[in-house]
Design a protein around this motif. Structure first.
Motif, PDB file in Angstrom:
ATOM      1  N   MET A   1       8.444  20.468   3.566  1.00  0.00           N
ATOM      2  CA  MET A   1       7.625  19.372   4.086  1.00  0.00           C
ATOM      3  C   MET A   1       7.503  18.284   3.025  1.00  0.00           C
ATOM      4  O   MET A   1       7.212  18.561   1.860  1.00  0.00           O
ATOM      5  N   ASN A   2       7.713  17.033   3.445  1.00  0.00           N
ATOM      6  CA  ASN A   2       7.564  15.913   2.527  1.00  0.00           C
ATOM      7  C   ASN A   2       6.100  15.565   2.350  1.00  0.00           C
ATOM      8  O   ASN A   2       5.327  15.587   3.307  1.00  0.00           O
ATOM      9  N   HIS A   3       5.754  15.249   1.123  1.00  0.00           N
ATOM     10  CA  HIS A   3       4.400  14.793   0.845  1.00  0.00           C
ATOM     11  C   HIS A   3       4.454  13.293   0.623  1.00  0.00           C
ATOM     12  O   HIS A   3       5.376  12.791  -0.038  1.00  0.00           O
ATOM     13  N   PRO A   4       3.485  12.571   1.152  1.00  0.00           N
ATOM     14  CA  PRO A   4       3.494  11.118   0.973  1.00  0.00           C
ATOM     15  C   PRO A   4       3.471  10.748  -0.509  1.00  0.00           C
ATOM     16  O   PRO A   4       2.852  11.429  -1.329  1.00  0.00           O
ATOM     17  N   LEU A   5       4.162   9.677  -0.834  1.00  0.00           N
ATOM     18  CA  LEU A   5       4.149   9.170  -2.198  1.00  0.00           C
ATOM     19  C   LEU A   5       2.802   8.531  -2.492  1.00  0.00           C
ATOM     20  O   LEU A   5       2.095   8.086  -1.581  1.00  0.00           O
ATOM     21  N   SER A   6       2.449   8.456  -3.749  1.00  0.00           N
ATOM     22  CA  SER A   6       1.150   7.890  -4.124  1.00  0.00           C
ATOM     23  C   SER A   6       1.138   6.367  -4.025  1.00  0.00           C
ATOM     24  O   SER A   6       0.081   5.756  -3.998  1.00  0.00           O
ATOM     25  N   ARG A   7       2.328   5.767  -3.992  1.00  0.00           N
ATOM     26  CA  ARG A   7       2.392   4.302  -3.821  1.00  0.00           C
ATOM     27  C   ARG A   7       3.647   3.956  -3.035  1.00  0.00           C
ATOM     28  O   ARG A   7       4.571   4.754  -2.911  1.00  0.00           O
ATOM     29  N   ASP A   8       3.682   2.748  -2.539  1.00  0.00           N
ATOM     30  CA  ASP A   8       4.777   2.272  -1.691  1.00  0.00           C
ATOM     31  C   ASP A   8       5.975   1.883  -2.559  1.00  0.00           C
ATOM     32  O   ASP A   8       5.903   0.901  -3.308  1.00  0.00           O
ATOM     33  N   PRO A   9       7.084   2.623  -2.464  1.00  0.00           N
ATOM     34  CA  PRO A   9       8.244   2.288  -3.299  1.00  0.00           C
ATOM     35  C   PRO A   9       8.890   0.959  -2.918  1.00  0.00           C
ATOM     36  O   PRO A   9       9.527   0.321  -3.757  1.00  0.00           O
ATOM     37  N   ILE A  10       8.710   0.525  -1.689  1.00  0.00           N
ATOM     38  CA  ILE A  10       9.289  -0.761  -1.283  1.00  0.00           C
ATOM     39  C   ILE A  10       8.494  -1.905  -1.902  1.00  0.00           C
ATOM     40  O   ILE A  10       9.071  -2.892  -2.365  1.00  0.00           O
ATOM     41  N   ALA A  11       7.163  -1.764  -1.954  1.00  0.00           N
ATOM     42  CA  ALA A  11       6.343  -2.780  -2.623  1.00  0.00           C
ATOM     43  C   ALA A  11       6.683  -2.826  -4.115  1.00  0.00           C
ATOM     44  O   ALA A  11       6.747  -3.902  -4.717  1.00  0.00           O
ATOM     45  N   GLU A  12       6.935  -1.656  -4.697  1.00  0.00           N
ATOM     46  CA  GLU A  12       7.339  -1.596  -6.111  1.00  0.00           C
ATOM     47  C   GLU A  12       8.694  -2.276  -6.304  1.00  0.00           C
ATOM     48  O   GLU A  12       8.896  -3.020  -7.271  1.00  0.00           O
ATOM     49  N   ALA A  13       9.618  -2.046  -5.389  1.00  0.00           N
ATOM     50  CA  ALA A  13      10.920  -2.712  -5.471  1.00  0.00           C
ATOM     51  C   ALA A  13      10.756  -4.228  -5.373  1.00  0.00           C
ATOM     52  O   ALA A  13      11.427  -4.975  -6.101  1.00  0.00           O
ATOM     53  N   GLN A  14       9.848  -4.666  -4.516  1.00  0.00           N
ATOM     54  CA  GLN A  14       9.600  -6.107  -4.398  1.00  0.00           C
ATOM     55  C   GLN A  14       9.083  -6.668  -5.722  1.00  0.00           C
ATOM     56  O   GLN A  14       9.539  -7.719  -6.181  1.00  0.00           O
ATOM     57  N   ARG A  15       8.156  -5.951  -6.356  1.00  0.00           N
ATOM     58  CA  ARG A  15       7.642  -6.412  -7.658  1.00  0.00           C
ATOM     59  C   ARG A  15       8.771  -6.428  -8.697  1.00  0.00           C
ATOM     60  O   ARG A  15       8.851  -7.361  -9.518  1.00  0.00           O
TER      61      ARG A  15
END
Length: 166
Positions: A1-15
């Motif tokens: 089972m996948n556990h949600p990440l603590s932050r959005d990796p796409i938002a991090e990629a945008q930064r």
């Protein structure tokens, strides 16, 4: 089972894009990446619902298309065009559906070079049951609000139109 990440990796990629000086393309990159990730999530959900029926989404789409046709059959080339997939993909789907007893192939009476795909009674039954399951488990619980659904239809429809999709 996948556990949600603590932050959005796409938002991090945008930064990260912005830090590299690629600010003009940072938001579009994030939007496109988010669409692609959303597609993966939705496809996984759909595939899980269709698995008990022995179907993948591409095969379900073909069965549904045949189910909507007046006579329950279409030429393969027309199915390919309507599904917007390469003829080879339709051939592969038909091969699998034919093995399962959900469709039959026959020569088109008016054009011996063309092939008709016809929904069998078993195919009609499975697409009816699979559609009910998708409606209940996916489409009625999409995770999108009503306003968001209409906005998505509008935004994505305009994009597809400008891209020559229709």
């Amino acid at each position: 089972m996948n556990h949600p990440l603590s932050r959005d990796p796409i938002a991090e990629a945008q930064r990260n894009w912005e830090r590299q000086g690629w600010e003009p393309t940072a938001a579009p990159m994030a939007a496109i990446t988010a669409i692609m990730r959303t597609q993966q999530i939705l496809l996984l959900r759909i595939e899980n619902v269709l698995k008990p029926f022995g179907l993948k989404f591409a095969r379900y789409e073909l069965l549904a298309l045949l189910g909507f046709s007046k006579l329950g059959k279409l030429p393969m080339n027309k199915a390919s065009a309507l599904l917007q997939v390469h003829p080879t993909s339709v051939t592969n789907a038909v091969d699998r559906l034919e093995e399962s007893g959900f469709v039959l192939r026959s020569p088109q009476p008016t054009d011996g070079r063309a092939t008709l795909i016809e929904l069998t009674p078993a195919g009609r039954s499975v697409v009816k049951r699979a559609t009910a399951a998708l409606n209940e488990e996916i489409f009625s619980q999409s995770g999108f609000g009503t306003d968001d659904v209409h906005t998505l239809i509008d935004v994505l429809g305009r994009f597809r139109s400008h891209s020559g999709d229709f």
